[in-house]
Design a protein around this motif. Structure first.
Motif, PDB file in Angstrom:
ATOM      1  N   PRO A 173      -0.638  56.070 -33.659  1.00  0.00           N
ATOM      2  CA  PRO A 173      -0.127  57.978 -32.518  1.00  0.00           C
ATOM      3  C   PRO A 173       0.049  58.609 -33.220  1.00  0.00           C
ATOM      4  CG  PRO A 173       0.692  55.850 -32.199  1.00  0.00           C
ATOM      5  CD  PRO A 173      -0.221  55.429 -33.145  1.00  0.00           C
ATOM      6  N   ALA A 174      -0.454  59.818 -33.071  1.00  0.00           N
ATOM      7  CA  ALA A 174      -0.252  61.264 -33.730  1.00  0.00           C
ATOM      8  C   ALA A 174       1.255  61.749 -33.265  1.00  0.00           C
ATOM      9  CB  ALA A 174      -2.126  61.666 -32.820  1.00  0.00           C
ATOM     10  N   GLY A 175       1.957  61.204 -32.369  1.00  0.00           N
ATOM     11  CA  GLY A 175       3.235  61.692 -33.185  1.00  0.00           C
ATOM     12  C   GLY A 175       3.221  63.138 -31.792  1.00  0.00           C
ATOM     13  N   ILE A 176       2.181  62.811 -30.941  1.00  0.00           N
ATOM     14  CA  ILE A 176       2.358  64.010 -29.009  1.00  0.00           C
ATOM     15  C   ILE A 176       1.976  63.025 -28.654  1.00  0.00           C
ATOM     16  CG2 ILE A 176       1.255  65.928 -28.268  1.00  0.00           C
ATOM     17  CD1 ILE A 176       1.870  67.117 -31.069  1.00  0.00           C
ATOM     18  N   VAL A 177       2.750  63.019 -27.007  1.00  0.00           N
ATOM     19  CA  VAL A 177       2.229  62.498 -25.928  1.00  0.00           C
ATOM     20  C   VAL A 177       2.198  63.927 -25.408  1.00  0.00           C
ATOM     21  CG1 VAL A 177       3.557  62.306 -23.760  1.00  0.00           C
ATOM     22  CG2 VAL A 177       4.416  60.702 -25.948  1.00  0.00           C
ATOM     23  N   GLY A 178       1.042  63.664 -24.507  1.00  0.00           N
ATOM     24  CA  GLY A 178       0.191  64.906 -23.714  1.00  0.00           C
ATOM     25  C   GLY A 178       0.463  64.475 -22.577  1.00  0.00           C
ATOM     26  N   ARG A 255       6.024  58.924 -19.680  1.00  0.00           N
ATOM     27  CA  ARG A 255       4.791  58.828 -19.165  1.00  0.00           C
ATOM     28  C   ARG A 255       4.896  57.058 -18.071  1.00  0.00           C
ATOM     29  NH1 ARG A 255       2.252  55.881 -23.876  1.00  0.00           N
ATOM     30  NH2 ARG A 255       0.537  56.110 -23.294  1.00  0.00           N
ATOM     31  N   ALA A 256       5.757  56.663 -17.806  1.00  0.00           N
ATOM     32  CA  ALA A 256       5.458  55.800 -16.710  1.00  0.00           C
ATOM     33  C   ALA A 256       6.066  56.818 -14.688  1.00  0.00           C
ATOM     34  CB  ALA A 256       7.131  54.999 -17.046  1.00  0.00           C
ATOM     35  N   LEU A 257       6.025  57.610 -15.111  1.00  0.00           N
ATOM     36  CA  LEU A 257       6.608  58.297 -13.956  1.00  0.00           C
ATOM     37  C   LEU A 257       5.042  59.381 -13.669  1.00  0.00           C
ATOM     38  CD1 LEU A 257       9.445  61.149 -14.525  1.00  0.00           C
ATOM     39  CD2 LEU A 257       9.165  58.926 -13.711  1.00  0.00           C
ATOM     40  N   ARG A 258       5.347  59.235 -12.404  1.00  0.00           N
ATOM     41  CA  ARG A 258       3.796  59.878 -11.519  1.00  0.00           C
ATOM     42  C   ARG A 258       3.931  61.021 -10.837  1.00  0.00           C
ATOM     43  NH1 ARG A 258       2.024  56.699 -14.906  1.00  0.00           N
ATOM     44  NH2 ARG A 258       0.812  55.308 -14.872  1.00  0.00           N
ATOM     45  N   ASP A 259       3.187  61.733 -10.310  1.00  0.00           N
ATOM     46  CA  ASP A 259       3.172  62.773  -9.341  1.00  0.00           C
ATOM     47  C   ASP A 259       4.076  63.443  -9.240  1.00  0.00           C
ATOM     48  OD1 ASP A 259       0.803  61.490  -8.340  1.00  0.00           O
ATOM     49  OD2 ASP A 259       1.633  60.579  -7.204  1.00  0.00           O
ATOM     50  N   HIS A 260       4.567  63.853  -8.561  1.00  0.00           N
ATOM     51  CA  HIS A 260       5.628  64.863  -7.944  1.00  0.00           C
ATOM     52  C   HIS A 260       6.367  64.845  -9.328  1.00  0.00           C
ATOM     53  CE1 HIS A 260       8.276  68.680  -6.528  1.00  0.00           C
ATOM     54  NE2 HIS A 260       8.857  67.166  -6.319  1.00  0.00           N
ATOM     55  N   GLU A 261       7.303  63.248  -8.664  1.00  0.00           N
ATOM     56  CA  GLU A 261       8.398  63.107 -10.253  1.00  0.00           C
ATOM     57  C   GLU A 261       7.870  63.626 -11.774  1.00  0.00           C
ATOM     58  OE1 GLU A 261      11.268  59.410 -10.855  1.00  0.00           O
ATOM     59  OE2 GLU A 261       9.654  58.539 -10.248  1.00  0.00           O
ATOM     60  N   VAL A 291      -1.568  65.444 -12.090  1.00  0.00           N
ATOM     61  CA  VAL A 291      -0.186  65.636 -13.079  1.00  0.00           C
ATOM     62  C   VAL A 291      -0.218  63.996 -13.384  1.00  0.00           C
ATOM     63  CG1 VAL A 291       1.998  66.059 -13.930  1.00  0.00           C
ATOM     64  CG2 VAL A 291       1.125  67.638 -12.230  1.00  0.00           C
ATOM     65  N   ALA A 292      -0.724  63.792 -15.260  1.00  0.00           N
ATOM     66  CA  ALA A 292      -0.384  62.554 -15.945  1.00  0.00           C
ATOM     67  C   ALA A 292      -0.158  63.047 -17.095  1.00  0.00           C
ATOM     68  CB  ALA A 292      -1.803  62.172 -15.869  1.00  0.00           C
ATOM     69  N   GLY A 293      -0.294  61.858 -17.696  1.00  0.00           N
ATOM     70  CA  GLY A 293       0.514  61.547 -19.435  1.00  0.00           C
ATOM     71  C   GLY A 293      -0.016  60.191 -20.189  1.00  0.00           C
ATOM     72  N   PHE A 294      -0.637  60.826 -20.972  1.00  0.00           N
ATOM     73  CA  PHE A 294      -1.188  60.206 -21.714  1.00  0.00           C
ATOM     74  C   PHE A 294      -0.713  60.549 -23.687  1.00  0.00           C
ATOM     75  CE2 PHE A 294      -3.382  63.808 -20.875  1.00  0.00           C
ATOM     76  CZ  PHE A 294      -4.291  64.200 -22.016  1.00  0.00           C
ATOM     77  N   ARG A 295      -1.282  59.509 -24.204  1.00  0.00           N
ATOM     78  CA  ARG A 295      -0.657  60.070 -25.989  1.00  0.00           C
ATOM     79  C   ARG A 295      -1.898  59.917 -26.361  1.00  0.00           C
ATOM     80  NH1 ARG A 295       1.272  53.447 -27.922  1.00  0.00           N
ATOM     81  NH2 ARG A 295       3.438  55.015 -27.906  1.00  0.00           N
ATOM     82  N   PHE A 296      -1.567  60.922 -27.470  1.00  0.00           N
ATOM     83  CA  PHE A 296      -3.013  61.181 -28.376  1.00  0.00           C
ATOM     84  C   PHE A 296      -2.579  60.485 -29.605  1.00  0.00           C
ATOM     85  CE2 PHE A 296      -1.909  66.087 -27.982  1.00  0.00           C
ATOM     86  CZ  PHE A 296      -2.453  66.246 -26.451  1.00  0.00           C
ATOM     87  N   ASN A 297      -3.872  59.912 -29.891  1.00  0.00           N
ATOM     88  CA  ASN A 297      -3.754  59.326 -31.059  1.00  0.00           C
ATOM     89  C   ASN A 297      -5.182  59.124 -31.984  1.00  0.00           C
ATOM     90  OD1 ASN A 297      -3.593  57.276 -28.496  1.00  0.00           O
ATOM     91  ND2 ASN A 297      -3.773  56.203 -30.646  1.00  0.00           N
TER      92      ASN A 297
END
Length: 410
Positions: A173-178, A255-261, A291-297
């Motif tokens: 992990p690069a230390g940032i979540v996008g 990162r466990a959330l989705r869409d409007h939440e 809208v979605a989340g992912f980890r920077f590696n």
């Protein structure tokens, strides 16, 4: 020669297309069952990536790609803002740029078409090794192993092939979540349309927060004016944005959330860190489904640390070797260049092992170059998450904004 490519992302599909075009017996194995099931940011292809693609796909595919791409030379210079929306400066002049931006789905769809019947969807590879005759082999969760003359891992940051070769992970992990999303320009209010304009931009605030806003318009800014060839999933001026936060228990829960939440939680996170409401309009008015989340590696930025295995008839490319955060916009382009390089060496070298050796030497330097650029922005963002960095950011930004305003009046 039989080549098995593990992974049907951008690099794997590009290699599969090139192998098929040159007459190799190739199989691209992808766990997804739908090539359009992909997200994240749009993709920037510079001149080098485009030149590599021209070696891998037919001219007709390139024309459709350019007809579906947004030319950087047709947009305004990039902007840099603070968390209150004050202009701090501009990026380089793009008027001579040959780079293009393209939707990830569009590019992946075109490459899948070019790969043709060499692409096999719904194939989950569980490992790599060698058969009793010493030939490279891939293992599956639900079927018998398959052997080949060469196995190439193009299976991303969690690559089972690269892990097999390296004896462990090739990135961390690069230390940032996008978090990414899409917002139509027309859905913003007049003031934000005027501020953001038809350009990309980046804002960095204290406490490790940043907001990248990429502008994509494959119709108004088409790299090739050929409407009959256009197949972009973006059909008008659109901002494809990326929100960034330091990795923490808080952002892991996001990162466990989705869409409007998730959209609501992102807005709350920025507001807690002092961002002005109007700068967040691009998030607030996004399509919640995007809208979605992912980890920077990221892999090591040292060339000597990349592909740290003895040369053989199993290798890897792209993020499997040099996982690159999207902050440089060069990761996909580097994977395409990897694919073209490997194909060129296979075509022009007498033995597979020699071809792989020469390919890996070049890939190490190519990967280190894009990683250095990508990690520069990541380190800048993370530096603001220290007490000193936050203080410097808070104190210096108003000075930079005032200087920019004075320059604009001259």
């Amino acid at each position: 020669m039989r080549v098995i490519v593990v992974g049907g992302g951008i690099g794997g599909l590009a290699l599969g297309a090139g192998l098929r075009r040159r007459g190799f017996e190739a199989s691209v194995l992808e766990c997804d069952t739908d090539v359009t099931a992909t997200g994240g940011y749009h993709i920037t292809l510079d001149e080098r990536a485009q030149a590599a693609l021209r070696e891998l796909v037919e001219p007709a595919i390139m024309r459709r790609l350019l007809a579906s791409s947004s030319a950087l030379r047709l947009r305004e210079r990039d902007a840099f803002w603070d968390r209150r929306g004050r202009l701090l400066g501009h990026g380089p002049d793009l008027s001579e740029s040959r780079s293009v931006d393209v939707d990830r789905i569009t590019l992946r769809t075109l490459l899948a078409e070019a790969a043709g019947d060499s692409l096999h969807l719904g194939r989950t590879v569980s490992g790599a090794g060698h058969d009793d005759d010493g030939r490279p082999q891939v293992l599956f969760t639900d079927r018998a192993p398959v052997s080949a003359d060469l196995v190439v891992g193009a299976d991303g940051t969690r690559s089972v092939v690269a892990r097999h070769l390296a004896g462990g992970p090739t990135n961390r992990p690069a230390g940032i979540v996008g978090f990414s999303g899409r917002t139509l320009l027309r859905d913003l209010g007049p003031a934000e349309q005027q501020r953001l304009r038809r350009r990309s931009g980046l804002a960095i605030g204290p406490r490790g927060t940043a907001l990248y806003i990429g502008f994509l318009d494959p119709i108004g800014n088409a790299a090739l004016h050929a409407p009959e060839l256009r197949m972009s999933v973006t059909n008008g001026p659109t901002y494809i944005w990326g929100a960034m936060f330091p990795e923490s228990a808080e952002t892991d829960s996001l990162r466990a959330l989705r869409d409007h939440e998730l959209q609501t939680a992102l807005l709350g996170g920025f507001r807690e860190r002092g961002w002005a409401d109007h700068t967040l309009e691009v998030i607030a008015r996004a399509d919640p489904r995007s809208v979605a989340g992912f980890r920077f590696n990221a892999a090591s930025t040292r060339a000597a640390d990349l592909a740290p295995w003895p040369t053989g008839r199993v290798t890897a490319l792209g993020d499997a070797v040099h996982a690159t955060p999207p902050t440089a916009g060069m990761g996909a382009g580097a994977a395409i260049r990897d694919a073209a390089s490997l194909l060129a060496h296979l075509d022009g070298t007498t033995t597979i092992t020699d071809a792989v050796h020469q390919f890996e030497e070049g890939m190490r330097h190519r990967g280190a170059e894009v990683l250095a650029l990508g990690m520069r922005t990541v380190r800048w963002i993370l530096a603001t998450d220290t007490a000193l960095g936050a203080a410097i950011t808070t104190l210096s930004i108003p000075v930079l904004a005032a200087a920019t305003r004075l320059r604009g009046r001259r």
